[in-house]
Write a protein that holds these residues in place. Structure first.
Motif, PDB file in Angstrom:
ATOM      1  N   VAL A 134     -29.849  -9.200  43.588  1.00  0.00           N
ATOM      2  CA  VAL A 134     -30.975 -10.004  43.121  1.00  0.00           C
ATOM      3  C   VAL A 134     -30.436 -11.273  42.482  1.00  0.00           C
ATOM      4  N   HIS A 135     -31.122 -12.387  42.758  1.00  0.00           N
ATOM      5  CA  HIS A 135     -30.631 -13.707  42.331  1.00  0.00           C
ATOM      6  C   HIS A 135     -31.833 -14.582  41.987  1.00  0.00           C
ATOM      7  N   ASN A 136     -31.776 -15.240  40.845  1.00  0.00           N
ATOM      8  CA  ASN A 136     -32.788 -16.239  40.525  1.00  0.00           C
ATOM      9  C   ASN A 136     -32.295 -17.565  41.106  1.00  0.00           C
ATOM     10  N   THR A 137     -32.854 -17.969  42.225  1.00  0.00           N
ATOM     11  CA  THR A 137     -32.415 -19.178  42.927  1.00  0.00           C
ATOM     12  C   THR A 137     -33.231 -20.412  42.517  1.00  0.00           C
ATOM     13  N   THR A 138     -34.142 -20.260  41.559  1.00  0.00           N
ATOM     14  CA  THR A 138     -34.990 -21.379  41.158  1.00  0.00           C
ATOM     15  C   THR A 138     -34.468 -22.014  39.871  1.00  0.00           C
TER      16      THR A 138
ATOM     17  N   SER B   6     -25.950 -13.928  30.975  1.00  0.00           N
ATOM     18  CA  SER B   6     -26.267 -13.002  32.061  1.00  0.00           C
ATOM     19  C   SER B   6     -27.740 -12.646  31.982  1.00  0.00           C
ATOM     20  N   TYR B   7     -28.264 -12.086  33.066  1.00  0.00           N
ATOM     21  CA  TYR B   7     -29.635 -11.579  32.997  1.00  0.00           C
ATOM     22  C   TYR B   7     -29.682 -10.504  31.916  1.00  0.00           C
ATOM     23  N   ARG B   8     -30.851 -10.313  31.295  1.00  0.00           N
ATOM     24  CA  ARG B   8     -30.992  -9.369  30.189  1.00  0.00           C
ATOM     25  C   ARG B   8     -32.074  -8.335  30.489  1.00  0.00           C
TER      26      ARG B   8
ATOM     27  N   VAL C 158     -35.033 -10.269  32.391  1.00  0.00           N
ATOM     28  CA  VAL C 158     -35.193 -11.720  32.318  1.00  0.00           C
ATOM     29  C   VAL C 158     -33.999 -12.369  33.005  1.00  0.00           C
ATOM     30  N   TRP C 159     -34.290 -13.255  33.958  1.00  0.00           N
ATOM     31  CA  TRP C 159     -33.284 -13.942  34.763  1.00  0.00           C
ATOM     32  C   TRP C 159     -33.418 -15.438  34.550  1.00  0.00           C
ATOM     33  N   ARG C 160     -32.431 -16.030  33.936  1.00  0.00           N
ATOM     34  CA  ARG C 160     -32.417 -17.488  33.849  1.00  0.00           C
ATOM     35  C   ARG C 160     -31.989 -18.061  35.200  1.00  0.00           C
ATOM     36  N   PRO C 161     -32.225 -19.352  35.411  1.00  0.00           N
ATOM     37  CA  PRO C 161     -31.845 -19.964  36.683  1.00  0.00           C
ATOM     38  C   PRO C 161     -30.378 -19.688  37.027  1.00  0.00           C
TER      39      PRO C 161
END
Length: 167
Positions: free
Chosen positions: A137-141, A58-60, A78-81
């Motif tokens: 919020v979403h890391n789409t990359t 998960s995001y941290r 911190v957001w991983r893909p």
């Protein structure tokens, strides 16, 4: 000549403290804090290498500063893909800035209708206050994203800045 270096969070916290101490309403406070974040936005190295790695689960979130009187907290996230939040709102005002990567944000109205989207990139700063703060919020990359969030409360005391999750 001796030069004393100040940690980037110290300068940011000093600026946020000045903004918060104006005792404006939440919307105006978010704007004042956003101005301070624009002036003092650190780089991703404000987090340690280990923190910047994030977690595959998960995001941290990493607490970087809590004001002694509980008036605000500074958190690195911190957001991983592919990592995403649930649709939610907050218990207080929030300001965030992107330090690395891209964060895709979806904005919703009170009836949970999608009313807008933003791809927030490095250096982008945004702030909001309830009501009208429902988002996801979403890391789409395919690379890690890092953002700095400033909340108008002591997150270590209340445990979360989320007021409600929406399904």
């Amino acid at each position: 000549m001796t030069t004393t270096l100040t940690h980037p969070i110290t300068a940011l916290a000093d600026g946020v403290r000045t903004a918060v101490n104006k005792h404006a309403n939440w919307s105006d406070t978010a704007e004042l804090v956003a101005e301070q974040l624009r002036l003092h936005l650190p780089g991703p190295d404000v987090l340690t290498t280990e923190q910047r790695n994030g977690s595959p689960d998960s995001y941290r979130s990493h607490t970087l500063h809590v004001e002694p009187d509980g008036s605000f907290s500074i958190i690195g996230i911190v957001w991983r893909p592919g990592q995403i939040t649930r649709i939610h709102d907050h218990v207080t005002w929030c300001v965030f800035g992107v330090l690395q990567g891209v964060e895709h944000e979806e904005l919703y109205d009170a009836d949970l209708r999608l009313v807008g989207t933003n791809d927030n990139r490095v250096g982008d700063i945004s702030g909001f206050a309830p009501p009208g703060d429902i988002h996801r919020v979403h890391n789409t990359t395919d690379s890690t994203a890092i953002s700095l969030h400033i909340y108008g409360t002591d997150v270590t005391r209340i445990g979360s800045t989320v007021r409600r999750y929406y399904d």
